[in-house]
Scaffold this motif. Structure first.
Motif, PDB file in Angstrom:
ATOM      1  N   PRO A  92      19.078  10.461 -37.486  1.00  0.00           N
ATOM      2  CA  PRO A  92      19.388  10.818 -38.904  1.00  0.00           C
ATOM      3  C   PRO A  92      20.026  12.237 -39.142  1.00  0.00           C
ATOM      4  N   GLY A  93      21.356  12.386 -39.711  1.00  0.00           N
ATOM      5  CA  GLY A  93      21.714  13.721 -39.852  1.00  0.00           C
ATOM      6  C   GLY A  93      22.473  14.175 -38.653  1.00  0.00           C
ATOM      7  N   SER A  94      22.746  13.242 -37.554  1.00  0.00           N
ATOM      8  CA  SER A  94      23.511  13.651 -36.351  1.00  0.00           C
ATOM      9  C   SER A  94      24.854  13.598 -36.623  1.00  0.00           C
ATOM     10  N   GLY A  95      25.358  12.986 -37.805  1.00  0.00           N
ATOM     11  CA  GLY A  95      26.988  13.210 -37.967  1.00  0.00           C
ATOM     12  C   GLY A  95      27.406  12.067 -37.898  1.00  0.00           C
ATOM     13  N   LYS A  96      26.818  11.190 -37.762  1.00  0.00           N
ATOM     14  CA  LYS A  96      27.550   9.722 -37.748  1.00  0.00           C
ATOM     15  C   LYS A  96      28.661   9.509 -38.613  1.00  0.00           C
ATOM     16  N   GLY A  97      28.180   9.778 -39.616  1.00  0.00           N
ATOM     17  CA  GLY A  97      29.114   9.419 -41.074  1.00  0.00           C
ATOM     18  C   GLY A  97      30.596  10.599 -40.819  1.00  0.00           C
TER      19      GLY A  97
ATOM     20  N   HIS B  28      12.234   0.464 -48.606  1.00  0.00           N
ATOM     21  CA  HIS B  28      12.172   0.854 -46.965  1.00  0.00           C
ATOM     22  C   HIS B  28      12.931   2.091 -46.865  1.00  0.00           C
ATOM     23  N   MET B  29      14.092   2.235 -47.386  1.00  0.00           N
ATOM     24  CA  MET B  29      14.813   3.356 -47.269  1.00  0.00           C
ATOM     25  C   MET B  29      14.080   4.698 -48.002  1.00  0.00           C
ATOM     26  N   GLU B  30      13.569   4.585 -48.937  1.00  0.00           N
ATOM     27  CA  GLU B  30      12.883   5.646 -49.800  1.00  0.00           C
ATOM     28  C   GLU B  30      11.741   5.956 -48.800  1.00  0.00           C
TER      29      GLU B  30
ATOM     30  N   VAL C 104      17.941  -8.378 -43.234  1.00  0.00           N
ATOM     31  CA  VAL C 104      18.816  -7.776 -44.484  1.00  0.00           C
ATOM     32  C   VAL C 104      20.046  -7.052 -44.033  1.00  0.00           C
ATOM     33  N   VAL C 105      20.042  -6.269 -43.240  1.00  0.00           N
ATOM     34  CA  VAL C 105      21.133  -5.362 -42.694  1.00  0.00           C
ATOM     35  C   VAL C 105      21.924  -6.321 -42.038  1.00  0.00           C
ATOM     36  N   GLN C 106      21.594  -7.594 -41.314  1.00  0.00           N
ATOM     37  CA  GLN C 106      22.631  -8.226 -40.734  1.00  0.00           C
ATOM     38  C   GLN C 106      23.274  -9.321 -41.670  1.00  0.00           C
TER      39      GLN C 106
ATOM     40  N   LEU D  97      32.213   1.735 -36.148  1.00  0.00           N
ATOM     41  CA  LEU D  97      30.747   1.407 -36.927  1.00  0.00           C
ATOM     42  C   LEU D  97      29.916   2.363 -36.736  1.00  0.00           C
ATOM     43  N   ASP D  98      29.233   2.728 -37.920  1.00  0.00           N
ATOM     44  CA  ASP D  98      28.186   4.099 -37.994  1.00  0.00           C
ATOM     45  C   ASP D  98      26.989   3.405 -38.712  1.00  0.00           C
ATOM     46  N   GLY D  99      25.935   3.406 -37.799  1.00  0.00           N
ATOM     47  CA  GLY D  99      24.591   3.159 -38.129  1.00  0.00           C
ATOM     48  C   GLY D  99      24.192   1.606 -37.865  1.00  0.00           C
TER      49      GLY D  99
ATOM     50  N   ASP E 254      15.150  20.093 -34.161  1.00  0.00           N
ATOM     51  CA  ASP E 254      14.888  21.083 -34.846  1.00  0.00           C
ATOM     52  C   ASP E 254      16.507  20.973 -35.691  1.00  0.00           C
ATOM     53  N   GLU E 255      17.637  20.968 -35.112  1.00  0.00           N
ATOM     54  CA  GLU E 255      18.841  20.885 -35.882  1.00  0.00           C
ATOM     55  C   GLU E 255      19.086  19.658 -36.933  1.00  0.00           C
ATOM     56  N   LEU E 256      18.565  18.609 -36.423  1.00  0.00           N
ATOM     57  CA  LEU E 256      18.637  17.545 -37.307  1.00  0.00           C
ATOM     58  C   LEU E 256      17.825  17.932 -38.583  1.00  0.00           C
TER      59      LEU E 256
ATOM     60  N   ALA F 136      19.489  20.770 -45.567  1.00  0.00           N
ATOM     61  CA  ALA F 136      20.570  21.541 -46.262  1.00  0.00           C
ATOM     62  C   ALA F 136      21.174  20.386 -46.968  1.00  0.00           C
ATOM     63  N   ARG F 137      21.296  19.052 -46.553  1.00  0.00           N
ATOM     64  CA  ARG F 137      21.814  18.012 -46.977  1.00  0.00           C
ATOM     65  C   ARG F 137      21.230  17.611 -48.387  1.00  0.00           C
ATOM     66  N   ALA F 138      19.914  17.366 -48.407  1.00  0.00           N
ATOM     67  CA  ALA F 138      18.931  16.869 -49.441  1.00  0.00           C
ATOM     68  C   ALA F 138      19.774  16.036 -50.481  1.00  0.00           C
TER      69      ALA F 138
ATOM     70  N   HIS G 260       9.430  11.355 -40.897  1.00  0.00           N
ATOM     71  CA  HIS G 260       9.205  10.040 -40.379  1.00  0.00           C
ATOM     72  C   HIS G 260      10.525   9.125 -40.032  1.00  0.00           C
ATOM     73  N   ARG G 261      11.661   9.411 -40.660  1.00  0.00           N
ATOM     74  CA  ARG G 261      12.687   8.916 -40.044  1.00  0.00           C
ATOM     75  C   ARG G 261      12.847   9.336 -38.651  1.00  0.00           C
ATOM     76  N   LEU G 262      12.692  10.504 -38.341  1.00  0.00           N
ATOM     77  CA  LEU G 262      12.962  10.869 -36.718  1.00  0.00           C
ATOM     78  C   LEU G 262      12.023  10.230 -36.009  1.00  0.00           C
TER      79      LEU G 262
ATOM     80  N   THR H 226      34.858  20.192 -32.608  1.00  0.00           N
ATOM     81  CA  THR H 226      34.547  20.174 -31.152  1.00  0.00           C
ATOM     82  C   THR H 226      33.850  18.561 -30.891  1.00  0.00           C
ATOM     83  N   VAL H 227      33.037  18.181 -31.413  1.00  0.00           N
ATOM     84  CA  VAL H 227      32.480  16.843 -31.369  1.00  0.00           C
ATOM     85  C   VAL H 227      33.571  15.784 -31.395  1.00  0.00           C
ATOM     86  N   THR H 228      34.400  15.850 -32.550  1.00  0.00           N
ATOM     87  CA  THR H 228      35.599  14.799 -32.554  1.00  0.00           C
ATOM     88  C   THR H 228      36.335  14.901 -31.377  1.00  0.00           C
TER      89      THR H 228
HETATM   90  P1  B4P Z   1      25.897  12.560 -41.715  1.00  0.00           P
HETATM   91  O1  B4P Z   1      27.234  12.546 -41.045  1.00  0.00           O
HETATM   92  O2  B4P Z   1      25.746  12.433 -43.129  1.00  0.00           O
HETATM   93  O3  B4P Z   1      24.503  11.955 -40.883  1.00  0.00           O
HETATM   94  P2  B4P Z   1      24.507  10.468 -40.668  1.00  0.00           P
HETATM   95  O4  B4P Z   1      24.214  10.615 -39.214  1.00  0.00           O
HETATM   96  O5  B4P Z   1      25.681   9.845 -40.952  1.00  0.00           O
HETATM   97  O6  B4P Z   1      23.318   9.963 -41.745  1.00  0.00           O
HETATM   98  P3  B4P Z   1      21.874   9.270 -41.871  1.00  0.00           P
HETATM   99  O7  B4P Z   1      21.362   8.868 -40.491  1.00  0.00           O
HETATM  100  O8  B4P Z   1      21.082  10.410 -42.489  1.00  0.00           O
HETATM  101  O9  B4P Z   1      22.214   8.080 -42.757  1.00  0.00           O
HETATM  102  P4  B4P Z   1      22.436   6.483 -42.916  1.00  0.00           P
HETATM  103  O10 B4P Z   1      23.280   6.755 -44.113  1.00  0.00           O
HETATM  104  O11 B4P Z   1      23.167   6.043 -41.454  1.00  0.00           O
HETATM  105  O12 B4P Z   1      25.522  14.342 -41.378  1.00  0.00           O
HETATM  106  C1  B4P Z   1      24.382  14.869 -41.850  1.00  0.00           C
HETATM  107  C2  B4P Z   1      24.557  16.331 -42.345  1.00  0.00           C
HETATM  108  O13 B4P Z   1      24.833  17.063 -41.258  1.00  0.00           O
HETATM  109  C3  B4P Z   1      25.824  16.359 -43.384  1.00  0.00           C
HETATM  110  O14 B4P Z   1      25.299  17.227 -44.295  1.00  0.00           O
HETATM  111  C4  B4P Z   1      27.049  17.176 -42.628  1.00  0.00           C
HETATM  112  O15 B4P Z   1      27.792  17.789 -43.232  1.00  0.00           O
HETATM  113  C5  B4P Z   1      26.089  17.913 -41.589  1.00  0.00           C
HETATM  114  N1  B4P Z   1      26.881  17.643 -40.079  1.00  0.00           N
HETATM  115  C6  B4P Z   1      27.695  16.724 -39.692  1.00  0.00           C
HETATM  116  N2  B4P Z   1      28.080  17.016 -38.422  1.00  0.00           N
HETATM  117  C7  B4P Z   1      27.942  18.348 -38.355  1.00  0.00           C
HETATM  118  C8  B4P Z   1      28.064  19.179 -37.322  1.00  0.00           C
HETATM  119  N3  B4P Z   1      28.716  19.085 -36.045  1.00  0.00           N
HETATM  120  N4  B4P Z   1      27.625  20.550 -37.478  1.00  0.00           N
HETATM  121  C9  B4P Z   1      26.912  20.930 -38.203  1.00  0.00           C
HETATM  122  N5  B4P Z   1      26.559  20.211 -39.527  1.00  0.00           N
HETATM  123  C10 B4P Z   1      27.026  18.887 -39.358  1.00  0.00           C
HETATM  124  O16 B4P Z   1      21.077   5.734 -42.951  1.00  0.00           O
HETATM  125  C11 B4P Z   1      20.203   5.892 -44.289  1.00  0.00           C
HETATM  126  C12 B4P Z   1      19.265   4.880 -44.061  1.00  0.00           C
HETATM  127  O17 B4P Z   1      19.793   3.573 -44.226  1.00  0.00           O
HETATM  128  C13 B4P Z   1      18.396   4.826 -42.889  1.00  0.00           C
HETATM  129  O18 B4P Z   1      17.373   5.794 -43.016  1.00  0.00           O
HETATM  130  C14 B4P Z   1      17.713   3.527 -43.284  1.00  0.00           C
HETATM  131  O19 B4P Z   1      16.642   3.296 -43.962  1.00  0.00           O
HETATM  132  C15 B4P Z   1      19.011   2.711 -43.466  1.00  0.00           C
HETATM  133  N6  B4P Z   1      19.713   2.120 -42.329  1.00  0.00           N
HETATM  134  C16 B4P Z   1      20.940   2.422 -42.144  1.00  0.00           C
HETATM  135  N7  B4P Z   1      21.561   1.467 -41.106  1.00  0.00           N
HETATM  136  C17 B4P Z   1      20.455   0.651 -40.979  1.00  0.00           C
HETATM  137  C18 B4P Z   1      20.259  -0.263 -39.872  1.00  0.00           C
HETATM  138  N8  B4P Z   1      21.119  -0.513 -38.882  1.00  0.00           N
HETATM  139  N9  B4P Z   1      18.992  -1.143 -39.825  1.00  0.00           N
HETATM  140  C19 B4P Z   1      18.066  -0.599 -40.652  1.00  0.00           C
HETATM  141  N10 B4P Z   1      18.035   0.146 -41.490  1.00  0.00           N
HETATM  142  C20 B4P Z   1      19.236   0.851 -41.563  1.00  0.00           C
END
Ligand code: B4P
Length: 201
Positions: free
Chosen positions: A9-14, A52-54, A63-65, A83-85, A118-120, A126-128, A140-142, A173-175
């Motif tokens: 969570p927060g790894s920057g997938k979106g 579940h999300m909360e 449900v996801v499928q 595909l993200d997540g 710790d970075e996650l 910061a995002r909150a 818990h998400r971690l 740089t990640v991109t």
């Molecule tokens: P985001 O880009 O928002 O992070 P994410 O990994 O997409 O989001 P996350 O895992 O939290 O949520 P998801 O919607 O998938 O980046 C986070 C923050 O970091 C941002 O503020 C960004 O600006 C910053 N950032 C990004 N890249 C950076 C960098 N390189 N340097 C510095 N800062 C950076 O999932 C939400 C919930 O949905 C899950 O907990 C679960 O309950 C449910 N869910 C989703 N998919 C599911 C699945 N397949 N199965 C079951 N449940 C699922």
């Protein structure tokens, strides 16, 4: 181009999915976005997903499928997707591979966005975004990621589809790092196709 982004969570997938989708001109499909959309609209799936999300738990696989199957199939037939997540568990990955009515899930690559814990935590605080970014829920998400999603990385590694990216670096740089590795894969696939006898192609 069919790319799956996997990371804690927060790894920057979106963040990266949006950039890659714009680069390749394919849709960005986010399971988190689609689930939040369902909870906001009050659909039956959304109702089931919300609690579940909360709590920071994963939403049940079925449900996801149900929510993801159709958008993924449609994108796969029209040039690909970022595909993200999804998939996020071994069971979801197996379902995506086996579902006869689902997407053709032959991915170009699975990108593991690797970020220290710790970075996650720092990023999510910061995002909150809402209740799922509360400190206890973040912890818990971690744990859920370690327990249910990390084993899926082994699944894709055994298939030779996993790319590792240091996603603690700046966004740009990640991109670049992901694009460089994808270009190498595409070049290798082109060489393989050119060397294969015509009757096997
Ligand atoms: P985001 O880009 O928002 O992070 P994410 O990994 O997409 O989001 P996350 O895992 O939290 O949520 P998801 O919607 O998938 O980046 C986070 C923050 O970091 C941002 O503020 C960004 O600006 C910053 N950032 C990004 N890249 C950076 C960098 N390189 N340097 C510095 N800062 C950076 O999932 C939400 C919930 O949905 C899950 O907990 C679960 O309950 C449910 N869910 C989703 N998919 C599911 C699945 N397949 N199965 C079951 N449940 C699922």
């Amino acid at each position: 181009m069919r790319v799956l982004l996997v990371g804690g969570p927060g790894s920057g997938k979106g963040t990266q999915a949006k950039r890659l989708a714009a680069h390749f001109g394919v849709p960005h499909i986010s399971s988190g976005y689609l689930l939040r959309d369902h909870t906001a609209s009050g659909s039956a799936e959304g109702h089931e997903a919300r609690e579940h999300m909360e709590r920071g738990d994963l939403v049940p696989d079925e449900v996801v499928q149900d929510i993801l199957r159709e958008p993924v199939r449609r994108a796969a037939e029209n040039g690909g997707y970022i595909l993200d997540g999804y998939p996020r568990t071994v069971r979801q990955a197996e379902f995506a591979q086996l579902d006869p009515d689902g997407a053709d899930f032959a991915v170009t690559a699975v990108v593991h966005m690797n970020v220290p814990r710790d970075e996650l935590v720092r990023r999510l605080l910061a995002r909150a975004r809402g209740v799922d970014d509360d400190p206890a829920v973040i912890e818990h998400r971690l744990e859920v990621f370690d327990e249910l999603t990390k084993p899926m990385l082994d699944f894709f590694e055994k298939r030779g589809e996993l790319l590792e990216v240091d996603a603690a670096q700046p966004v740009e740089t990640v991109t670049e790092s992901i694009l460089e590795q994808l270009q190498r894969i595409e070049a290798a696939q082109r060489t393989d196709a050119a060397e294969r006898p015509h009757d096997e192609a």
